[in-house]
Scaffold this motif. Structure first.
Motif, mmCIF file in Angstrom:
data_model
loop_
_atom_site.group_PDB
_atom_site.id
_atom_site.type_symbol
_atom_site.label_atom_id
_atom_site.label_comp_id
_atom_site.label_asym_id
_atom_site.label_seq_id
_atom_site.Cartn_x
_atom_site.Cartn_y
_atom_site.Cartn_z
ATOM 1 N N LEU A 146 12.107 77.140 7.422
ATOM 2 C CA LEU A 146 11.236 78.265 7.088
ATOM 3 C C LEU A 146 11.780 79.572 7.647
ATOM 4 O O LEU A 146 11.644 80.627 7.013
ATOM 5 C CB LEU A 146 9.826 78.007 7.614
ATOM 6 C CG LEU A 146 9.077 76.836 6.957
ATOM 7 C CD1 LEU A 146 7.731 76.634 7.621
ATOM 8 C CD2 LEU A 146 8.914 77.061 5.462
ATOM 9 N N ASN A 147 12.391 79.516 8.815
ATOM 10 C CA ASN A 147 12.985 80.732 9.362
ATOM 11 C C ASN A 147 14.149 81.219 8.507
ATOM 12 O O ASN A 147 14.318 82.426 8.293
ATOM 13 C CB ASN A 147 13.442 80.499 10.803
ATOM 14 C CG ASN A 147 12.307 80.592 11.804
ATOM 15 O OD1 ASN A 147 11.258 81.175 11.524
ATOM 16 N ND2 ASN A 147 12.510 80.032 12.988
ATOM 17 N N ARG A 148 14.937 80.279 7.981
ATOM 18 C CA ARG A 148 16.049 80.668 7.116
ATOM 19 C C ARG A 148 15.558 81.189 5.771
ATOM 20 O O ARG A 148 16.078 82.167 5.246
ATOM 21 C CB ARG A 148 16.992 79.482 6.884
ATOM 22 C CG ARG A 148 17.781 79.024 8.087
ATOM 23 C CD ARG A 148 18.928 78.119 7.672
ATOM 24 N NE ARG A 148 18.482 76.994 6.865
ATOM 25 C CZ ARG A 148 18.145 75.806 7.362
ATOM 26 N NH1 ARG A 148 18.189 75.607 8.674
ATOM 27 N NH2 ARG A 148 17.770 74.819 6.571
ATOM 28 N N ARG A 149 14.548 80.529 5.229
ATOM 29 C CA ARG A 149 14.101 80.846 3.876
ATOM 30 C C ARG A 149 13.133 82.029 3.825
ATOM 31 O O ARG A 149 13.218 82.879 2.945
ATOM 32 C CB ARG A 149 13.438 79.615 3.259
ATOM 33 C CG ARG A 149 13.000 79.778 1.811
ATOM 34 C CD ARG A 149 14.191 79.954 0.877
ATOM 35 N NE ARG A 149 15.117 78.850 0.912
ATOM 36 C CZ ARG A 149 15.023 77.770 0.131
ATOM 37 N NH1 ARG A 149 14.025 77.669 -0.741
ATOM 38 N NH2 ARG A 149 15.918 76.806 0.216
ATOM 39 N N LEU A 150 12.210 82.089 4.796
ATOM 40 C CA LEU A 150 11.149 83.094 4.732
ATOM 41 C C LEU A 150 11.225 84.143 5.838
ATOM 42 O O LEU A 150 10.415 85.071 5.855
ATOM 43 C CB LEU A 150 9.772 82.405 4.800
ATOM 44 C CG LEU A 150 9.482 81.381 3.701
ATOM 45 C CD1 LEU A 150 8.089 80.797 3.888
ATOM 46 C CD2 LEU A 150 9.620 82.009 2.317
ATOM 47 N N LEU A 188 10.410 84.089 9.009
ATOM 48 C CA LEU A 188 9.126 84.180 9.700
ATOM 49 C C LEU A 188 9.262 84.429 11.197
ATOM 50 O O LEU A 188 8.294 84.784 11.859
ATOM 51 C CB LEU A 188 8.317 82.897 9.468
ATOM 52 C CG LEU A 188 7.841 82.657 8.034
ATOM 53 C CD1 LEU A 188 7.118 81.315 7.935
ATOM 54 C CD2 LEU A 188 6.926 83.784 7.578
ATOM 55 N N GLY A 189 10.435 84.193 11.759
ATOM 56 C CA GLY A 189 10.618 84.392 13.189
ATOM 57 C C GLY A 189 9.849 83.400 14.034
ATOM 58 O O GLY A 189 9.412 83.719 15.154
ATOM 59 N N LEU A 190 9.693 82.176 13.536
ATOM 60 C CA LEU A 190 8.960 81.158 14.279
ATOM 61 C C LEU A 190 9.749 80.790 15.529
ATOM 62 O O LEU A 190 10.920 80.427 15.458
ATOM 63 C CB LEU A 190 8.734 79.932 13.401
ATOM 64 C CG LEU A 190 8.024 80.199 12.061
ATOM 65 C CD1 LEU A 190 7.929 78.918 11.259
ATOM 66 C CD2 LEU A 190 6.657 80.819 12.278
ATOM 67 N N ARG A 192 -0.100 82.722 16.660
ATOM 68 C CA ARG A 192 0.050 81.623 15.725
ATOM 69 C C ARG A 192 0.316 82.195 14.340
ATOM 70 O O ARG A 192 -0.459 83.015 13.851
ATOM 71 C CB ARG A 192 -1.208 80.757 15.701
ATOM 72 C CG ARG A 192 -1.375 79.892 16.942
ATOM 73 C CD ARG A 192 -2.679 79.117 16.895
ATOM 74 N NE ARG A 192 -2.765 78.170 17.993
ATOM 75 C CZ ARG A 192 -3.849 77.423 18.249
ATOM 76 N NH1 ARG A 192 -4.924 77.541 17.469
ATOM 77 N NH2 ARG A 192 -3.849 76.584 19.268
ATOM 78 N N VAL A 193 1.398 81.762 13.736
ATOM 79 C CA VAL A 193 1.794 82.281 12.430
ATOM 80 C C VAL A 193 1.483 81.284 11.321
ATOM 81 O O VAL A 193 0.943 81.647 10.280
ATOM 82 C CB VAL A 193 3.297 82.626 12.422
ATOM 83 C CG1 VAL A 193 3.759 83.036 11.026
ATOM 84 C CG2 VAL A 193 3.590 83.724 13.428
ATOM 85 N N LEU A 194 1.841 80.033 11.543
ATOM 86 C CA LEU A 194 1.704 79.024 10.500
ATOM 87 C C LEU A 194 1.063 77.774 11.087
ATOM 88 O O LEU A 194 1.518 77.245 12.103
ATOM 89 C CB LEU A 194 3.073 78.679 9.914
ATOM 90 C CG LEU A 194 3.069 77.770 8.695
ATOM 91 C CD1 LEU A 194 2.532 78.514 7.471
ATOM 92 C CD2 LEU A 194 4.473 77.239 8.418
ATOM 93 N N SER A 195 0.006 77.303 10.440
ATOM 94 C CA SER A 195 -0.676 76.072 10.848
ATOM 95 C C SER A 195 -0.132 74.903 10.033
ATOM 96 O O SER A 195 0.173 75.039 8.846
ATOM 97 C CB SER A 195 -2.180 76.199 10.622
ATOM 98 O OG SER A 195 -2.731 77.263 11.375
ATOM 99 N N LEU A 196 -0.016 73.750 10.688
ATOM 100 C CA LEU A 196 0.517 72.549 10.049
ATOM 101 C C LEU A 196 -0.390 71.377 10.380
ATOM 102 O O LEU A 196 -0.730 71.163 11.545
ATOM 103 C CB LEU A 196 1.935 72.279 10.550
ATOM 104 C CG LEU A 196 2.654 71.050 10.004
ATOM 105 C CD1 LEU A 196 2.946 71.211 8.513
ATOM 106 C CD2 LEU A 196 3.947 70.798 10.775
#
Length: 224
Positions: free
Chosen positions: A106-110, A112-114, A143-147
Motif C-alpha cells: 500500500l505504501n508503494r501503490r498509494l 500512504l506513509g504507513l 490511525r490511517v487504515l483499519s484492517l
C-alpha cells in the motif's frame, strides 16, 4: 524461511498475495474501503483460528476506548474482549508478517506513509457488541487504515454479528459484512463510522490499524 512463509507454503494458492493486495489498494483508492470475502490465505486463517481457540480466557481483557491517559472502559459503547498480538506465537508472527507485506504494498501503490501496525484478537460472546464509532478522528489521531479479518467457520445468516460500515454520519443503512472465515475488510479509519452488531454465537476476529508516525505531547507515537 520466515515463520509466515513456513505456514503459507502449506498451500500454493496464495503465492500471489499481490493479487489480493492490488485489489485492496484499488478499492481503497476508488471508494475508501475494501471487502474481500474469504480472501485471507487459508493456511494463515486456519492457523490464526486454531491459535485463537487455544488461548485461555484470562489472556483476554475487556476492551475500552481511547489511548494512554484517555483510555476508559464503557459497556455502553463496547463489550468485547481483546488480546493484543505481539508476534510471540507462530500464528501471530505469521499474521504480522502478512500484514507487513500489505503495508509495504500500500505504501508503494498509494503513498500512504504507513509507519507501523498494531492489532488484537477480538472475541464477542453472544449478545456483545461495539456501537457505532470511528477508529480515528480527523486531525486527532494517527490511525490511517483499519484492517479486520474474521475467524468464524460455518457462520450462518441467523448468527448475526455483522460489521456495518457506514458511508458517513448521515448514512443510516450502511453496508453489512458477514463475519465469514477469512473475510478481509480494510477502510480509511477517519472516513467510515461503523459498528459490530450482537451475535447469537461466539464471534472471533482480528482488528488492526496501520498508523503514521506522529509526535504527541513530545512523545513519538507509535514508539519505535
Amino acid at each position: 524461511m520466515s515463520t509466515a512463509k513456513s505456514i503459507l507454503s502449506l498451500d500454493d494458492s496464495h503465492t500471489l498475495d499481490d493479487t489480493l493486495f492490488a485489489r485492496i489498494a484499488r478499492e481503497i483508492e476508488e471508494r475508501g474501503y475494501s471487502i474481500c470475502p474469504t480472501a485471507l490465505p487459508e493456511p494463515l486463517a486456519r492457523a490464526l483460528y486454531q491459535h485463537g481457540q487455544s488461548m485461555k480466557k484470562q489472556e483476554f481483557t475487556s476492551a475500552g476506548i481511547g489511548r494512554g491517559e484517555d483510555f476508559v472502559k464503557s459497556d455502553f459503547v463496547r463489550t468485547d474482549q481483546i488480546c493484543w498480538i505481539t508476534g510471540e506465537s507462530t500464528a501471530g508472527a505469521s499474521w504480522l508478517d502478512w500484514a507487513g507485506g500489505l503495508q509495504r504494498f500500500l505504501n508503494r501503490r498509494l503513498f500512504l506513509g504507513l509507519f507501523s501496525f498494531e492489532s488484537h484478537f477480538a472475541h464477542y460472546a453472544p449478545g456483545t457488541y461495539y456501537k457505532r464509532h470511528y477508529d480515528a478522528f480527523r486531525g486527532e489521531a494517527n490511525r490511517v487504515l483499519s484492517l479486520v479479518v474474521y475467524l468464524n467457520p460455518g457462520w450462518q445468516p441467523d448468527d448475526g454479528g455483522e460489521l456495518v460500515l457506514y458511508r458517513d454520519d448521515r448514512d443510516d443503512h450502511g453496508t453489512r459484512v458477514v463475519p465469514l472465515m477469512g473475510t478481509v475488510v480494510a477502510f480509511l479509519s477517519e472516513e467510515f463510522p461503523h459498528e459490530v452488531l450482537p451475535a447469537q454465537r461466539d464471534r472471533y476476529s482480528i482488528a488492526g490499524w496501520f498508523r503514521v508516525n506522529t509526535s504527541v505531547n513530545n512523545r513519538l507515537d507509535p514508539p519505535r
